[in-house]
Design a protein around this motif. Structure first.
Motif, PDB file in Angstrom:
ATOM      1  N   HIS A 209       0.881  -1.176   0.000  1.00  0.00           N
ATOM      2  CA  HIS A 209       0.000   0.000   0.000  1.00  0.00           C
ATOM      3  C   HIS A 209       0.917   1.224   0.000  1.00  0.00           C
ATOM      4  N   PHE A 210       1.087   1.790  -1.193  1.00  0.00           N
ATOM      5  CA  PHE A 210       2.016   2.916  -1.299  1.00  0.00           C
ATOM      6  C   PHE A 210       1.270   4.235  -1.417  1.00  0.00           C
ATOM      7  N   HIS A 211       1.774   5.224  -0.713  1.00  0.00           N
ATOM      8  CA  HIS A 211       1.322   6.602  -0.926  1.00  0.00           C
ATOM      9  C   HIS A 211       2.337   7.276  -1.844  1.00  0.00           C
ATOM     10  N   ASP A 212       1.838   8.216  -2.650  1.00  0.00           N
ATOM     11  CA  ASP A 212       2.697   8.818  -3.685  1.00  0.00           C
ATOM     12  C   ASP A 212       3.141  10.217  -3.298  1.00  0.00           C
ATOM     13  N   THR A 213       3.235  10.460  -2.019  1.00  0.00           N
ATOM     14  CA  THR A 213       3.515  11.795  -1.496  1.00  0.00           C
ATOM     15  C   THR A 213       4.742  12.429  -2.141  1.00  0.00           C
ATOM     16  N   ARG A 214       5.758  11.617  -2.388  1.00  0.00           N
ATOM     17  CA  ARG A 214       7.001  12.148  -2.973  1.00  0.00           C
ATOM     18  C   ARG A 214       7.292  11.563  -4.355  1.00  0.00           C
ATOM     19  N   GLY A 215       6.249  11.031  -4.995  1.00  0.00           N
ATOM     20  CA  GLY A 215       6.397  10.569  -6.383  1.00  0.00           C
ATOM     21  C   GLY A 215       7.116   9.244  -6.552  1.00  0.00           C
ATOM     22  N   THR A 216       7.234   8.454  -5.470  1.00  0.00           N
ATOM     23  CA  THR A 216       7.979   7.197  -5.596  1.00  0.00           C
ATOM     24  C   THR A 216       7.078   5.958  -5.638  1.00  0.00           C
ATOM     25  N   ALA A 217       5.744   6.156  -5.625  1.00  0.00           N
ATOM     26  CA  ALA A 217       4.861   4.989  -5.476  1.00  0.00           C
ATOM     27  C   ALA A 217       4.984   3.992  -6.632  1.00  0.00           C
ATOM     28  N   LEU A 218       4.990   4.494  -7.869  1.00  0.00           N
ATOM     29  CA  LEU A 218       5.073   3.556  -8.997  1.00  0.00           C
ATOM     30  C   LEU A 218       6.429   2.851  -9.042  1.00  0.00           C
ATOM     31  N   ALA A 219       7.471   3.565  -8.689  1.00  0.00           N
ATOM     32  CA  ALA A 219       8.802   2.930  -8.638  1.00  0.00           C
ATOM     33  C   ALA A 219       8.797   1.821  -7.581  1.00  0.00           C
ATOM     34  N   ASN A 220       8.080   2.070  -6.486  1.00  0.00           N
ATOM     35  CA  ASN A 220       7.992   1.052  -5.436  1.00  0.00           C
ATOM     36  C   ASN A 220       7.151  -0.149  -5.888  1.00  0.00           C
ATOM     37  N   VAL A 221       6.090   0.115  -6.665  1.00  0.00           N
ATOM     38  CA  VAL A 221       5.312  -0.994  -7.238  1.00  0.00           C
ATOM     39  C   VAL A 221       6.223  -1.849  -8.117  1.00  0.00           C
ATOM     40  N   MET A 222       7.035  -1.180  -8.927  1.00  0.00           N
ATOM     41  CA  MET A 222       7.935  -1.910  -9.828  1.00  0.00           C
ATOM     42  C   MET A 222       8.877  -2.815  -9.022  1.00  0.00           C
ATOM     43  N   ALA A 223       9.380  -2.285  -7.915  1.00  0.00           N
ATOM     44  CA  ALA A 223      10.266  -3.092  -7.066  1.00  0.00           C
ATOM     45  C   ALA A 223       9.498  -4.297  -6.515  1.00  0.00           C
ATOM     46  N   GLY A 224       8.248  -4.072  -6.099  1.00  0.00           N
ATOM     47  CA  GLY A 224       7.428  -5.179  -5.604  1.00  0.00           C
ATOM     48  C   GLY A 224       7.176  -6.212  -6.695  1.00  0.00           C
ATOM     49  N   LEU A 225       6.864  -5.739  -7.908  1.00  0.00           N
ATOM     50  CA  LEU A 225       6.620  -6.668  -9.025  1.00  0.00           C
ATOM     51  C   LEU A 225       7.868  -7.504  -9.301  1.00  0.00           C
ATOM     52  N   GLU A 226       9.021  -6.855  -9.231  1.00  0.00           N
ATOM     53  CA  GLU A 226      10.273  -7.589  -9.497  1.00  0.00           C
ATOM     54  C   GLU A 226      10.524  -8.663  -8.457  1.00  0.00           C
ATOM     55  N   GLU A 227       9.927  -8.482  -7.265  1.00  0.00           N
ATOM     56  CA  GLU A 227      10.015  -9.548  -6.240  1.00  0.00           C
ATOM     57  C   GLU A 227       8.815 -10.486  -6.349  1.00  0.00           C
ATOM     58  N   ARG A 228       7.993 -10.288  -7.398  1.00  0.00           N
ATOM     59  CA  ARG A 228       6.835 -11.130  -7.719  1.00  0.00           C
ATOM     60  C   ARG A 228       5.656 -10.941  -6.761  1.00  0.00           C
ATOM     61  N   VAL A 229       5.609  -9.794  -6.099  1.00  0.00           N
ATOM     62  CA  VAL A 229       4.416  -9.431  -5.329  1.00  0.00           C
ATOM     63  C   VAL A 229       3.316  -9.111  -6.344  1.00  0.00           C
ATOM     64  N   SER A 230       2.078  -9.537  -6.049  1.00  0.00           N
ATOM     65  CA  SER A 230       1.039  -9.366  -7.070  1.00  0.00           C
ATOM     66  C   SER A 230      -0.246  -8.731  -6.525  1.00  0.00           C
ATOM     67  N   THR A 231      -0.180  -8.075  -5.372  1.00  0.00           N
ATOM     68  CA  THR A 231      -1.341  -7.306  -4.901  1.00  0.00           C
ATOM     69  C   THR A 231      -0.877  -5.909  -4.504  1.00  0.00           C
ATOM     70  N   PHE A 232      -1.535  -4.902  -5.099  1.00  0.00           N
ATOM     71  CA  PHE A 232      -1.171  -3.515  -4.813  1.00  0.00           C
ATOM     72  C   PHE A 232      -2.434  -2.703  -4.567  1.00  0.00           C
ATOM     73  N   ASP A 233      -2.370  -1.829  -3.561  1.00  0.00           N
ATOM     74  CA  ASP A 233      -3.473  -0.916  -3.260  1.00  0.00           C
ATOM     75  C   ASP A 233      -3.299   0.360  -4.087  1.00  0.00           C
ATOM     76  N   SER A 234      -4.430   0.982  -4.372  1.00  0.00           N
ATOM     77  CA  SER A 234      -4.371   2.290  -5.021  1.00  0.00           C
ATOM     78  C   SER A 234      -5.700   2.984  -4.807  1.00  0.00           C
ATOM     79  N   SER A 235      -5.717   4.287  -5.074  1.00  0.00           N
ATOM     80  CA  SER A 235      -6.907   5.091  -4.853  1.00  0.00           C
ATOM     81  C   SER A 235      -7.200   5.889  -6.128  1.00  0.00           C
ATOM     82  N   THR A 236      -8.376   5.645  -6.686  1.00  0.00           N
ATOM     83  CA  THR A 236      -8.740   6.323  -7.922  1.00  0.00           C
ATOM     84  C   THR A 236      -8.711   7.835  -7.750  1.00  0.00           C
TER      85      THR A 236
END
Ligand code: HMG
Ligand code: MG
Length: 314
Positions: A209-236
């Motif tokens: 569950h990443f907050h994008d306060t400093r613009g790093t949320a998508l980069a953090n998702v990418m890191a999670g995906l690379e570790e094969r994590v497959s559930t991510f929270d987000s807010s429309t």
């Protein structure tokens, strides 16, 4: 590049995390229409509201009425936050079938957020999770401030692992690791994921569950995906933040996550145009425009080079 998961679950937190910090009152009808649009976009897990003290989070004081008005759709799960036994009873009475308890890696934050230490919260959650599981509910447990605390700063990843495992032992179906104030960077996500998995947390019980306060949320998702994590929270629309975490503005916008996953070729079942429709609807209700990158630029059609799903105003 390391192989990425073939599909991802997008867990929408807009109606709960997105709205809990908004001071402008929103009508029940507006919240229900927002949720209807989210489900129409293909979102299948929509965190709907919180059964917390209405004094702590006034915006979600209509939780029971909201549950009664949710669109009936067996394909959609509507988890709700509960902080204690009282919250579980209220949630059950309102018909909830999925609940989330929430604690943190930092005592200073957790004391302010739910009025107890992390250790006390685990003792409080034990009967709550046992009762919910006994009732056949789906359960999730959050570990907030996992990458940094607004009151004490740096967090030891070993502490996050300890709290996550304790919650897993209490039986929560899913452990969700929160970057509550949006300070994490990808190296931390790689490191923490490896630690959690090495400690025995199954990959399919881990969510981020990443907050994008400093613009790093998508980069953090990418890191999670690379570790094969497959559930991510987000807010429309990228709304959101915790009232007890100063600076916790901005969840990862669902539209930005959908765009990334689409371009990576990862399945998720959510339509970008529908998400943007819901984002614009809730932004308008809050009296602002959509601030996310994809909300402004739209999607992109590689066949033509043109932007897609842009609104008339961009
Ligand atoms: P307290 O004041 O420490 O404890 O609140 P209390 O037991 O003395 O309760 C105070 C009052 O609340 C009493 O009412 C209780 O009856 C009532 P009064 O007698 O004063 O009239 N109460 C309740 N009312 C309704 N539903 C309940 C409930 N429980 C007690 N379930 C408490 C403790 C946990 C209640 C309070 O601190 C609280 O509600 N906190 C919620 C805070 C919150 O919702 N924070 C945001 C969610 S966490 C988050 O955003 C992070 C996350 O997104 C992940 C991430 O980003 O990392 C999940
Ligand atoms: Mg949050």
């Amino acid at each position: 590049m390391r192989s990425l998961p073939a599909s991802v679950r997008i867990y929408e937190v807009g109606p709960r995390d997105g709205l809990q910090n908004e001071t402008q009152p929103l009508s029940l009808a507006t919240k229900l229409e927002y949720i209807r649009r989210l489900a129409a976009a293909g979102l299948r897990e929509i965190e709907a509201t919180s059964f917390v003290s209405p004094r702590a989070v006034p915006q979600l004081a209509d939780a029971a009425e909201l549950m009664a008005g949710l669109p009936v759709d067996d394909r959609v799960r509507y988890p709700v936050l509960v902080p204690n036994g009282r919250g579980l009873e209220r949630a059950k009475a309102a018909g909830a079938r999925a609940i989330c308890v929430f604690t943190g890696a930092s005592d200073a934050f957790t004391e302010r957020n739910i009025g107890m230490s992390v250790a006390t919260s685990l003792a409080v959650f034990q009967p709550v999770l046992a009762a919910a599981i006994g009732d056949g509910m789906w359960t999730r447990a959050y570990v907030s401030t996992a990458f940094g605390c607004p009151y004490t700063g740096r967090i030891d990843p070993a502490r996050v692992v300890q709290v996550a495992l304790a919650l897993a032992e209490l039986g929560a179906d899913e452990i969700c690791i929160g970057d509550t104030i949006g300070v994490a960077v990808p190296s931390q996500v790689h490191d923490l994921t490896v630690r959690l998995l090495d400690a025995g947390l199954p990959l399919d019980r881990l969510a981020y569950h990443f907050h994008d306060t400093r613009g790093t949320a998508l980069a953090n998702v990418m890191a999670g995906l690379e570790e094969r994590v497959s559930t991510f929270d987000s807010s429309t629309g990228g709304t959101g933040g915790c009232p007890y975490a100063p600076g916790a503005a901005g969840n990862l916008p669902t539209e930005d996550l959908v765009y990334l996953l689409d371009r990576l070729g990862i399945e998720h079942g959510v339509e970008l145009a529908g998400v943007l429709d819901a984002a614009r609807f809730i932004a308008a209700a809050l009296g602002r425009s959509v601030v996310s990158k994809v909300g402004q630029a739209g999607g992109w059609d590689p066949a033509t080079g043109a932007a897609t799903a842009r609104s008339a105003t961009g």
